[in-house]
Design an enzyme around this catalytic site. Sequence first.
Site, PDB file in Angstrom:
ATOM      1  N   ASP A 183       0.930  -0.692  -0.104  1.00 23.48           N
ATOM      2  CA  ASP A 183      -0.053  -0.023  -0.142  1.00 23.48           C
ATOM      3  C   ASP A 183       0.898   0.868   0.118  1.00 23.48           C
ATOM      4  O   ASP A 183       1.357   1.807   0.901  1.00 23.48           O
ATOM      5  CB  ASP A 183      -1.005   0.094   1.387  1.00 23.48           C
ATOM      6  CG  ASP A 183      -1.962   1.448   1.434  1.00 23.48           C
ATOM      7  OD1 ASP A 183      -2.373   1.197   0.093  1.00 23.48           O
ATOM      8  OD2 ASP A 183      -2.211   1.610   2.540  1.00 23.48           O
ATOM      9  N   GLU A 204      -1.759  -1.712  -4.361  1.00 19.95           N
ATOM     10  CA  GLU A 204      -3.521  -0.853  -4.588  1.00 19.95           C
ATOM     11  C   GLU A 204      -3.285   0.159  -5.915  1.00 19.95           C
ATOM     12  O   GLU A 204      -2.582   1.223  -5.355  1.00 19.95           O
ATOM     13  CB  GLU A 204      -3.547   0.142  -3.060  1.00 19.95           C
ATOM     14  CG  GLU A 204      -5.164   0.123  -2.980  1.00 19.95           C
ATOM     15  CD  GLU A 204      -5.863   0.786  -1.416  1.00 19.95           C
ATOM     16  OE1 GLU A 204      -4.997  -0.033  -0.502  1.00 19.95           O
ATOM     17  OE2 GLU A 204      -5.742   1.601  -1.456  1.00 19.95           O
ATOM     18  N   ASP A 212      -1.880   1.241   7.368  1.00 17.82           N
ATOM     19  CA  ASP A 212      -1.810   1.169   5.952  1.00 17.82           C
ATOM     20  C   ASP A 212      -0.598  -0.447   5.445  1.00 17.82           C
ATOM     21  O   ASP A 212      -0.767  -1.762   4.430  1.00 17.82           O
ATOM     22  CB  ASP A 212       0.242   1.539   5.480  1.00 17.82           C
ATOM     23  CG  ASP A 212      -0.283   2.732   5.694  1.00 17.82           C
ATOM     24  OD1 ASP A 212      -0.724   3.552   5.411  1.00 17.82           O
ATOM     25  OD2 ASP A 212      -0.025   3.511   7.234  1.00 17.82           O
TER      26      ASP A 212
END
Lengths: 168, 168
Positions: A7, A69, A142
Amino acid sequence: MIVLGVDPGLVNTGWGVVSLEKITTGEQIKAYGCITTKSNCLLPERLGVIYKSLTQIIKKYKPDTMAVEKIFYAKNVKTTLLLGHARGIVLLTGCQAGLSIGEYTALQVKQSLIGYGRAEKVQIQNMLKNLLKLKEVPRPDDASDAIAVAICHLNSSKYLQITNKAGF
Amino acid sequence: MIVLGVDPGLVNTGWGVVSLEKITTGEQIKAYGCITTKSNCLLPERLGVIYKSLTQIIKKYKPDTMAVEKIFYAKNVKTTLLLGHARGIVLLTGCQAGLSIGEYTALQVKQSLIGYGRAEKVQIQNMLKNLLKLKEVPRPDDASDAIAVAICHLNSSKYLQITNKAGF
């Protein structure tokens, strides 16, 4: 199959390594964490830290594939631009390691894990805790986002052959 | 002093190497060009091409310092994000080579070269042609933008000690 989920972010880049050896035994977490860069450092240095750390993680855990992501927007132009810088570094490290890279939106991740694209963060985190048989919800956020995208990638990879091998 | 100027972009990353050995003899162009990536390639691969090409340019021309255009906005969110990816790679290559990096807005570049922040592109290009004693205006536009930011950096560096050495 070992997946490195990431991420990306300039301040915090979450990562999680998830393996799936047998579909019957389910996914297992190998490691997770968060690469943090200091806001008082220069931008090139901060990108250098993300590059170096992620390269070391790839070297250590030898993933077969990477999941990142996918982003369509951010709070404002400045944030979007800085996020782009960090995300570029993440994709480069995967490419240099010759990993195939899957990109998934937050909506796709939620749908894959919960079956509902508008699921709350806490629902996702509890799902991860149960799925991976963890004692606690993975922290920080995260890192749990990174693990979620890794599992979304595994869910896709069970049925789909990944063909976008870069091989740099 | 040798400066590598870079105008980052996902499709076209312009670059120009400008040296200033004596202030009396003025700036001299050593080389310039444009790194182009194909839109039918995957994003990580395209970033890999920018990284590899720029690293080779740094190895070949051994600049002392790097100058990169600073951006505050782009046409839309998608463009901004992709531009951020490419710009992140550019800053990383400079950081890894231990170069100090100067960042300048288009306004600063124009002011430095023409003395007027709203100068037209053609004015800048003609100024470059004269200043560097070239037979033609440097092409493509991305390369001339890169040369312009390199000269802007040299103009600043004549008076200012660059202290932001990253040293990665």
